[in-house]
Write a protein that holds these residues in place. Structure first.
Motif, PDB file in Angstrom:
ATOM      1  N   MET A   1     -26.637  66.854   9.083  1.00 48.81           N
ATOM      2  CA  MET A   1     -25.523  66.716  10.094  1.00 48.81           C
ATOM      3  C   MET A   1     -24.460  67.122   9.944  1.00 48.81           C
ATOM      4  O   MET A   1     -23.775  66.941   8.586  1.00 48.81           O
ATOM      5  N   GLU A   2     -23.781  68.009  10.656  1.00 51.66           N
ATOM      6  CA  GLU A   2     -22.380  68.573  10.511  1.00 51.66           C
ATOM      7  C   GLU A   2     -21.336  67.503  10.618  1.00 51.66           C
ATOM      8  O   GLU A   2     -21.250  66.675  11.617  1.00 51.66           O
ATOM      9  N   THR A   3     -20.428  67.456   9.764  1.00 52.24           N
ATOM     10  CA  THR A   3     -19.277  66.317   9.724  1.00 52.24           C
ATOM     11  C   THR A   3     -17.623  67.103   9.879  1.00 52.24           C
ATOM     12  O   THR A   3     -16.913  66.339  10.300  1.00 52.24           O
ATOM     13  N   MET A   4     -17.652  68.473   9.475  1.00 53.26           N
ATOM     14  CA  MET A   4     -16.529  68.890   9.399  1.00 53.26           C
ATOM     15  C   MET A   4     -15.698  69.096  10.787  1.00 53.26           C
ATOM     16  O   MET A   4     -16.096  69.448  11.728  1.00 53.26           O
ATOM     17  N   ASN A   5     -14.361  68.491  10.641  1.00 52.06           N
ATOM     18  CA  ASN A   5     -13.588  68.338  11.607  1.00 52.06           C
ATOM     19  C   ASN A   5     -14.033  67.602  12.950  1.00 52.06           C
ATOM     20  O   ASN A   5     -13.343  67.851  14.291  1.00 52.06           O
ATOM     21  N   ARG A   6     -15.086  66.643  12.935  1.00 51.36           N
ATOM     22  CA  ARG A   6     -15.401  66.171  14.003  1.00 51.36           C
ATOM     23  C   ARG A   6     -14.765  64.538  13.930  1.00 51.36           C
ATOM     24  O   ARG A   6     -14.993  63.915  12.780  1.00 51.36           O
ATOM     25  N   ILE A   7     -14.316  64.069  14.936  1.00 51.03           N
ATOM     26  CA  ILE A   7     -13.567  63.020  14.899  1.00 51.03           C
ATOM     27  C   ILE A   7     -13.996  61.913  16.074  1.00 51.03           C
ATOM     28  O   ILE A   7     -14.294  62.553  17.042  1.00 51.03           O
ATOM     29  N   LEU A   8     -14.650  60.894  15.616  1.00 47.63           N
ATOM     30  CA  LEU A   8     -15.136  59.828  16.894  1.00 47.63           C
ATOM     31  C   LEU A   8     -14.105  58.756  17.188  1.00 47.63           C
ATOM     32  O   LEU A   8     -13.631  58.085  16.102  1.00 47.63           O
ATOM     33  N   VAL A  24      -4.180  62.990  17.873  1.00 44.05           N
ATOM     34  CA  VAL A  24      -5.100  63.569  16.784  1.00 44.05           C
ATOM     35  C   VAL A  24      -4.750  65.204  17.222  1.00 44.05           C
ATOM     36  O   VAL A  24      -4.707  65.939  15.847  1.00 44.05           O
ATOM     37  N   GLU A  25      -4.903  65.494  18.109  1.00 48.28           N
ATOM     38  CA  GLU A  25      -4.799  67.236  18.480  1.00 48.28           C
ATOM     39  C   GLU A  25      -3.250  67.431  18.097  1.00 48.28           C
ATOM     40  O   GLU A  25      -3.283  68.873  17.639  1.00 48.28           O
ATOM     41  N   PHE A  26      -2.344  66.641  18.248  1.00 45.82           N
ATOM     42  CA  PHE A  26      -1.063  66.987  17.820  1.00 45.82           C
ATOM     43  C   PHE A  26      -0.621  67.098  16.359  1.00 45.82           C
ATOM     44  O   PHE A  26      -0.252  68.340  15.890  1.00 45.82           O
ATOM     45  N   VAL A  27      -1.529  66.527  15.650  1.00 48.03           N
ATOM     46  CA  VAL A  27      -1.203  66.481  14.196  1.00 48.03           C
ATOM     47  C   VAL A  27      -2.166  67.189  13.309  1.00 48.03           C
ATOM     48  O   VAL A  27      -2.138  67.573  12.032  1.00 48.03           O
ATOM     49  N   ALA A  28      -3.516  67.458  13.928  1.00 49.81           N
ATOM     50  CA  ALA A  28      -4.534  68.354  13.482  1.00 49.81           C
ATOM     51  C   ALA A  28      -4.947  69.486  13.924  1.00 49.81           C
ATOM     52  O   ALA A  28      -5.418  69.265  15.511  1.00 49.81           O
ATOM     53  N   ALA A  29      -5.163  70.527  13.564  1.00 52.74           N
ATOM     54  CA  ALA A  29      -5.692  71.679  14.336  1.00 52.74           C
ATOM     55  C   ALA A  29      -7.210  72.022  14.115  1.00 52.74           C
ATOM     56  O   ALA A  29      -7.908  71.329  13.084  1.00 52.74           O
ATOM     57  N   ASP A  30      -7.828  72.583  15.095  1.00 55.10           N
ATOM     58  CA  ASP A  30      -9.402  72.876  15.007  1.00 55.10           C
ATOM     59  C   ASP A  30     -10.023  71.689  14.755  1.00 55.10           C
ATOM     60  O   ASP A  30     -11.037  71.331  13.755  1.00 55.10           O
ATOM     61  N   VAL A  31     -10.015  70.609  15.704  1.00 57.87           N
ATOM     62  CA  VAL A  31     -10.837  69.360  15.565  1.00 57.87           C
ATOM     63  C   VAL A  31     -11.679  69.410  16.765  1.00 57.87           C
ATOM     64  O   VAL A  31     -11.213  69.693  17.953  1.00 57.87           O
ATOM     65  N   GLN A  32     -12.897  68.586  16.622  1.00 59.68           N
ATOM     66  CA  GLN A  32     -13.613  68.366  17.799  1.00 59.68           C
ATOM     67  C   GLN A  32     -13.588  66.617  17.792  1.00 59.68           C
ATOM     68  O   GLN A  32     -13.889  66.147  17.003  1.00 59.68           O
ATOM     69  N   ILE A  33     -13.144  66.249  18.873  1.00 62.55           N
ATOM     70  CA  ILE A  33     -12.871  64.794  19.073  1.00 62.55           C
ATOM     71  C   ILE A  33     -14.056  64.425  20.289  1.00 62.55           C
ATOM     72  O   ILE A  33     -13.858  65.057  21.413  1.00 62.55           O
ATOM     73  N   ASP A  34     -14.772  63.345  19.748  1.00 69.74           N
ATOM     74  CA  ASP A  34     -15.512  62.498  20.938  1.00 69.74           C
ATOM     75  C   ASP A  34     -15.067  61.319  21.119  1.00 69.74           C
ATOM     76  O   ASP A  34     -14.654  60.501  20.142  1.00 69.74           O
ATOM     77  N   TYR A  45     -24.406  57.485  19.156  1.00 70.91           N
ATOM     78  CA  TYR A  45     -23.991  58.637  18.583  1.00 70.91           C
ATOM     79  C   TYR A  45     -24.120  59.036  17.153  1.00 70.91           C
ATOM     80  O   TYR A  45     -24.298  60.055  16.727  1.00 70.91           O
ATOM     81  N   LEU A  46     -23.789  58.013  16.218  1.00 74.59           N
ATOM     82  CA  LEU A  46     -23.930  57.930  14.847  1.00 74.59           C
ATOM     83  C   LEU A  46     -25.312  58.283  14.603  1.00 74.59           C
ATOM     84  O   LEU A  46     -25.605  58.784  13.409  1.00 74.59           O
ATOM     85  N   ALA A  47     -26.078  57.991  15.282  1.00 76.44           N
ATOM     86  CA  ALA A  47     -27.655  58.496  14.783  1.00 76.44           C
ATOM     87  C   ALA A  47     -27.923  59.792  14.633  1.00 76.44           C
ATOM     88  O   ALA A  47     -29.081  60.110  14.321  1.00 76.44           O
ATOM     89  N   GLN A  48     -26.865  60.550  15.592  1.00 74.48           N
ATOM     90  CA  GLN A  48     -27.355  62.103  15.819  1.00 74.48           C
ATOM     91  C   GLN A  48     -26.196  62.849  15.104  1.00 74.48           C
ATOM     92  O   GLN A  48     -26.421  63.981  14.702  1.00 74.48           O
ATOM     93  N   ARG A  49     -24.984  62.290  14.714  1.00 73.99           N
ATOM     94  CA  ARG A  49     -23.857  62.841  14.348  1.00 73.99           C
ATOM     95  C   ARG A  49     -23.112  62.169  13.222  1.00 73.99           C
ATOM     96  O   ARG A  49     -23.224  61.136  13.081  1.00 73.99           O
ATOM     97  N   ALA A  50     -22.558  63.069  12.206  1.00 77.00           N
ATOM     98  CA  ALA A  50     -21.866  62.138  11.301  1.00 77.00           C
ATOM     99  C   ALA A  50     -20.429  62.833  11.231  1.00 77.00           C
ATOM    100  O   ALA A  50     -19.996  63.930  10.662  1.00 77.00           O
ATOM    101  N   PRO A  51     -19.622  62.081  11.928  1.00 75.97           N
ATOM    102  CA  PRO A  51     -18.206  62.421  12.009  1.00 75.97           C
ATOM    103  C   PRO A  51     -17.303  62.486  10.596  1.00 75.97           C
ATOM    104  O   PRO A  51     -17.860  61.874   9.717  1.00 75.97           O
ATOM    105  N   ALA A  52     -16.288  63.065  10.511  1.00 72.00           N
ATOM    106  CA  ALA A  52     -15.501  63.397   9.134  1.00 72.00           C
ATOM    107  C   ALA A  52     -14.828  61.855   9.394  1.00 72.00           C
ATOM    108  O   ALA A  52     -14.248  61.647   8.090  1.00 72.00           O
ATOM    109  N   LEU A  53     -14.304  61.381  10.416  1.00 69.66           N
ATOM    110  CA  LEU A  53     -13.563  60.132  10.544  1.00 69.66           C
ATOM    111  C   LEU A  53     -13.602  59.571  11.735  1.00 69.66           C
ATOM    112  O   LEU A  53     -14.176  60.241  12.869  1.00 69.66           O
ATOM    113  N   ILE A  54     -13.979  58.255  11.686  1.00 65.41           N
ATOM    114  CA  ILE A  54     -14.046  57.404  12.970  1.00 65.41           C
ATOM    115  C   ILE A  54     -12.649  56.461  13.122  1.00 65.41           C
ATOM    116  O   ILE A  54     -12.279  55.959  12.189  1.00 65.41           O
TER     117      ILE A  54
END
Length: 128
Positions: A1-8, A24-34, A45-54
């Motif tokens: 599971m990819e976690t890099m720069n993914r935020i839930l 989050v988009e203002f203070v962090a660059a290149d993030v994927q936010i769900d 969602y967490l059964a399929q993905r591992a975010p770097a921060l919840i």
């Protein structure tokens, strides 16, 4: 599971979810936010993905209080948690040490305080 720069973000109020997402988009660059509005959907969602921060509200339609953090931590123990609430008593009830890397954020904090806490959580989660 990819976690890099993914935020839930688990927040049922669309306006607040949009605001946190924007910050989050203002203070962090290149993030994927769900954004997800309920604990049940977050657990799927967490059964399929591992975010770097919840980032999770403590008052969701399907569970409130530390139970939210317990469920998220059980689903993905390695993920850092940022618990937020507009109710101070819910935030005071959290033993942040219980969850490893965990921070609290009051919805009544100023923009500057919120940005500082969010930046600390993102940095400690390894998100640039």
């Amino acid at each position: 599971m990819e976690t890099m720069n993914r935020i839930l973000i688990v927040e049922d109020h669309p306006l607040f979810a949009t605001g946190i997402r924007g910050l989050v988009e203002f203070v962090a660059a290149d993030v994927q936010i769900d954004c997800i509005p309920s604990l049940a959907e977050a657990l799927r969602y967490l059964a399929q993905r591992a975010p770097a921060l919840i980032i999770a509200d403590l008052r969701l339609p399907d569970l409130q209080g530390v139970g939210v953090l317990d469920a998220l931590h059980q689903a993905t123990p390695a993920a850092p948690l940022l618990a937020m609430s507009g109710e101070e008593h819910l935030l005071r009830a959290i033993d942040t040490m219980r969850y490893g890397r965990c921070w609290t954020l009051s919805k009544s904090d100023s923009f500057e305080q919120t940005s500082q806490i969010l930046l600390e959580a993102l940095t400690r989660a390894g998100i640039s």
